[in-house]
Write a protein that holds these residues in place. Structure first.
Motif, short mmCIF file in Angstrom:
data_model
loop_
_atom_site.label_atom_id
_atom_site.label_comp_id
_atom_site.label_asym_id
_atom_site.label_seq_id
_atom_site.Cartn_x
_atom_site.Cartn_y
_atom_site.Cartn_z
N TYR A 14 -9.12 -1.35 1.67
CA TYR A 14 -9.59 -2.40 0.90
C TYR A 14 -9.40 -3.72 1.91
O TYR A 14 -8.22 -4.08 1.97
CB TYR A 14 -8.90 -2.48 -0.58
N VAL A 31 -4.03 14.76 -5.16
CA VAL A 31 -3.39 14.72 -3.75
C VAL A 31 -2.63 16.08 -3.76
O VAL A 31 -1.75 16.47 -4.71
CB VAL A 31 -2.32 13.69 -3.77
N PRO A 61 -10.58 -1.29 -5.81
CA PRO A 61 -10.87 -0.49 -4.59
C PRO A 61 -11.70 0.37 -4.67
O PRO A 61 -11.90 1.25 -5.63
CB PRO A 61 -9.47 0.00 -4.18
N ARG A 112 0.64 -1.23 -0.13
CA ARG A 112 0.00 -0.11 0.23
C ARG A 112 0.66 1.14 -0.07
O ARG A 112 0.44 2.30 -0.46
CB ARG A 112 -0.71 -0.16 1.28
N ARG A 115 5.44 7.97 1.71
CA ARG A 115 5.37 7.23 0.42
C ARG A 115 6.68 6.63 -0.12
O ARG A 115 7.59 7.43 0.06
CB ARG A 115 4.56 8.18 -0.54
N ASP A 144 -1.97 5.00 -5.89
CA ASP A 144 -1.36 6.21 -5.35
C ASP A 144 -0.74 7.07 -6.53
O ASP A 144 -0.97 8.25 -6.35
CB ASP A 144 -0.32 6.06 -4.32
N PHE A 149 -9.93 4.77 -0.06
CA PHE A 149 -9.02 5.63 -0.06
C PHE A 149 -9.23 6.50 1.10
O PHE A 149 -9.03 7.85 0.82
CB PHE A 149 -9.02 6.50 -1.41
N HIS A 168 3.67 13.40 3.87
CA HIS A 168 2.72 12.67 4.53
C HIS A 168 3.18 12.58 6.09
O HIS A 168 4.26 12.53 6.21
CB HIS A 168 2.91 11.28 4.01
N ASP A 200 -6.80 7.21 3.18
CA ASP A 200 -5.42 7.72 3.33
C ASP A 200 -5.13 7.94 1.91
O ASP A 200 -4.70 6.93 1.17
CB ASP A 200 -4.39 6.72 4.05
N ARG A 201 -5.34 9.32 1.28
CA ARG A 201 -5.05 9.48 -0.02
C ARG A 201 -3.44 9.40 -0.34
O ARG A 201 -3.17 9.16 -1.39
CB ARG A 201 -5.64 10.89 -0.30
N HIS A 202 -2.65 9.46 0.43
CA HIS A 202 -1.18 9.51 0.17
C HIS A 202 -0.76 8.07 0.20
O HIS A 202 -0.01 7.58 -0.61
CB HIS A 202 -0.44 10.31 1.16
N GLY A 203 -1.28 7.28 1.21
CA GLY A 203 -1.06 6.00 1.05
C GLY A 203 -1.62 4.89 0.10
O GLY A 203 -1.40 3.71 0.13
N GLY A 204 -2.87 5.83 -0.91
CA GLY A 204 -3.54 4.77 -1.54
C GLY A 204 -4.56 3.97 -0.95
O GLY A 204 -5.12 4.64 0.09
N VAL A 223 -6.06 1.98 1.44
CA VAL A 223 -5.74 1.37 2.82
C VAL A 223 -6.66 0.62 3.24
O VAL A 223 -6.67 -0.09 4.07
CB VAL A 223 -5.36 2.45 3.78
#
Ligand code: SF4
Ligand code: SF4
Ligand code: SF4
Lengths: 269, 298
Positions: free
Chosen positions: B118, A248, B103, A233, A258, A239, B108, A253, B110-114, B116
């Motif tokens: 799912y 974004v 997903p 992830r 990331r 992402d 989503f 973060h 956490d938008r930075h982590g993708g 998360v």
């Protein structure tokens, strides 16, 4: 996964390259380091290297323990000093291909100085730094790569210091090949390690690996399968797509940084 | 599946073709002389939301709705939607599921982590809950047959042998409902799905697969396990990574065992991910027909 990597993954008999009397290895159940060792053996196979002209050098730590299981020319050295021994070895025997296996504690803290100078000198070594964000072998202490907020034996309320970005560090110090891979992307790892070994000059691959025994347990990240999933992830293509579409914002973060995988820097020498 | 009546729940995500698949199956039922009723929820379909379609056929159907624990089969065009629909299955029902993962926007967090949130389902949990899971990488199978977008027809193809509809009824229904430009691709995808072979479901209570019928093609791969090297349930990487739920543990937890050996597709995931060099995958002769393609481990 590239076709070449998949071909190397099919039909390899890892046992040919292991010191069988030493197996099973001492790493904890689910430790990511074993996945890296496999990728390394596949990478060597894909390069078709002569095992008699190949040397593995390691320092101290769970990751450094890997050289003990490789049935080849190996040098298990002192804490943090793998790169200095490796530099000496390369000077004495320039015909050898020298691969250094180190960890985040070994390579970035105790051996941090040696790392930046090996990078500055651009010595022809391939250095694999297995980053599990903790000192596994000594019981899970905070490491220079521990993400703020993470619990360790020495930071029971969460780490507070900013971590190193090992790839940025060695790039700035002068390394001519810098890449990042991960145990959850095992075949990409083959490709990166093979490229690092083939590169002339100091090549550095930071490998995200997992320590379920300490880091995972203290931070309630689950065991190995969950940790592997979690890793993915951090560099999900989803992402990237979101970032590309500017959904974004720019601010870094706050929690887990990331990660970009792949070759991050390459300078032909 | 009872011959005279049956209930099929189709689920997926907007844009995957749930409604069209359901229309095809309903038309095939009608062409086979059954009364059929169908009902769908597709309000969120344009937003990537959940789409589901209930379909019931029989001599006389009064309501299209399938209650919890009543579906003879669930056809899921998306992995997680399939997992979510398990409560709809009757005991002994069949879960036909694509390995495609989409997903949802709500994942989503956490938008930075993708993605998360799912949810991760332990495959061995799934295997224990539903003995008859027929999971296929439908998109790859469809792509190999000509058009990846026809993945819904692959799943219909997997469903088709379970239903008492003759092949002509299916073909007529596909021809009548699928837009002409995509017809051949969908026909090929349907045929490819129909040709896929799945291992027999484990006999109830045993947790082990029944002996394979002699007519079935040999399995594609087999796993060798070095018992002394496997670190067991504390690791379980291979058990969780195997897309076909081949591997599992006996009650004594160590070492890992091939509990569904016939399902192995020789995808190599378990071997590549085992940190302890304990698994070797052997590739057997590949049977005729499209093979299942390995899924990723996310
Ligand atoms: S302590 Fe952590 S890093 Fe060391 S072997 Fe165990 S799991 Fe691996
Ligand atoms: S090769 Fe693939 S299908 Fe076979 S047991 Fe391993 S992970 Fe499962
Ligand atoms: S991944 Fe390897 S060590 Fe872990 S449970 Fe599976 S066979 Fe055993």
């Amino acid at each position: 996964m590239t076709a070449k990597a998949l071909a190397a993954a099919t039909g390899i008999d890892y046992r040919e390259h292991l010191r069988l009397p030493m197996m099973p290895h001492i790493l904890c159940p689910g430790c990511g380091h074993g996945i890296v060792l496999k990728a390394l053996l596949r990478a060597i196979r894909s390069l078709d290297l002569d095992w008699d002209r190949l040397a593995f050098v390691a320092g101290i730590g769970c990751s450094s323990r890997l050289v003990g299981y490789i049935d080849g020319c190996t040098l298990h050295t002192t804490h943090g000093r793998a790169l200095t021994f490796a530099t000496g070895l390369k000077l004495a025997r320039p015909d050898l291909t020298v691969v250094v296996i180190t960890g985040d504690g070994d390579g970035l803290a105790i051996g941090g100085n040696h790392l930046i100078h090996a990078a500055r000198r651009d010595v022809d070594l391939a250095c694999l730094l297995l980053n599990n964000e903790t000192y596994g072998m000594t019981g899970g202490q905070v490491a220079p790569t521990t993400v703020p907020g993470s619990v360790s034996t020495t930071t029971p309320r969460g780490a507070t210091e900013p971590p190193f970005d090992a790839c940025a560090l060695v790039t700035a110090a002068g390394a001519s090949f810098v890449a990042r891979g991960a145990t959850s992307l095992p075949l990409e790892l083959d490709t990166l390690i093979a490229a690092a070994i083939a590169h002339r000059g100091f090549s550095f691959v930071e490998i995200e690996s997992d320590c379920p025994e300490y880091f995972g347990r203290y931070n309630r990240l689950g065991r190995a399968p969950e940790m592997l999933q979690q890793q993915r992830r951090r560099f999900d293509e989803v992402d990237e797509t979101l970032a590309a579409k500017r959904f974004v914002g720019a601010p870094p973060h706050a929690g887990v940084p990331r990660l970009r995988t792949g070759v991050l820097h390459e300078r032909k020498t | 599946m009872p011959a005279e009546s049956g209930s099929v729940l189709l689920v997926g995500v907007g844009g995957q073709g749930v409604v069209l698949s359901s229309a095809v199956a309903a038309d095939a039922a009608r062409r086979s002389g059954f009364d059929v009723k169908q009902s769908e929820v597709h309000g969120m379909s344009q937003r990537g939301g959940v789409v589901s379609s209930h379909l019931r056929y029989g001599p006389l159907v009064h309501s299209p709705l399938i209650g919890a624990g009543e579906a003879d089969a669930v056809v899921a065009l998306e992995w997680n939607e399939g997992v979510r629909a398990i409560p709809a299955l009757r005991p002994g029902g069949t879960l036909i599921v694509s390995l495609d993962r989409i997903p949802p926007p709500s994942a989503f967090v956490d938008r930075h982590g993708g993605a998360v949130a799912y949810p991760a389902v332990a495959p061995d949990t799934l295997r224990r809950t539903v003995p008859d899971v027929r999971a296929a990488d439908a998109t790859s199978v469809a792509a190999a047959a000509g058009n990846a977008r026809a993945m819904n027809s692959v799943l219909l193809g997997i469903l088709s042998p379970l239903l008492p509809f003759p092949a002509e009824a299916w073909d007529g229904a596909i021809a009548a409902n699928v837009p002409r430009a995509a017809l051949e691709a969908n026909r090929a995808a349907f045929a490819a799905g129909r040709a896929l072979r799945f291992p027999a479901a484990p006999a109830p209570g045993t947790g082990r697969p029944r002996r394979r019928a002699p007519a079935e093609p040999p399995s594609v791969g087999s796993v060798d396990i070095v018992d002394a090297w496997c670190k067991g349930e504390d690791c379980a990487i291979c058990v969780r990574a195997c897309p076909e739920y081949v591997l599992g543990f006996e009650p004594d937890a160590r070492p890992v065992r091939a509990v569904r050996p016939d399902a192995c597709t020789a995808c190599m995931l378990c071997e590549i991910l085992c940190p302890d060099f304990a698994i070797t995958v052997r590739r057997a002769a590949v049977p005729a027909g499209p093979s299942l393609v390995a899924a990723e481990t996310t």
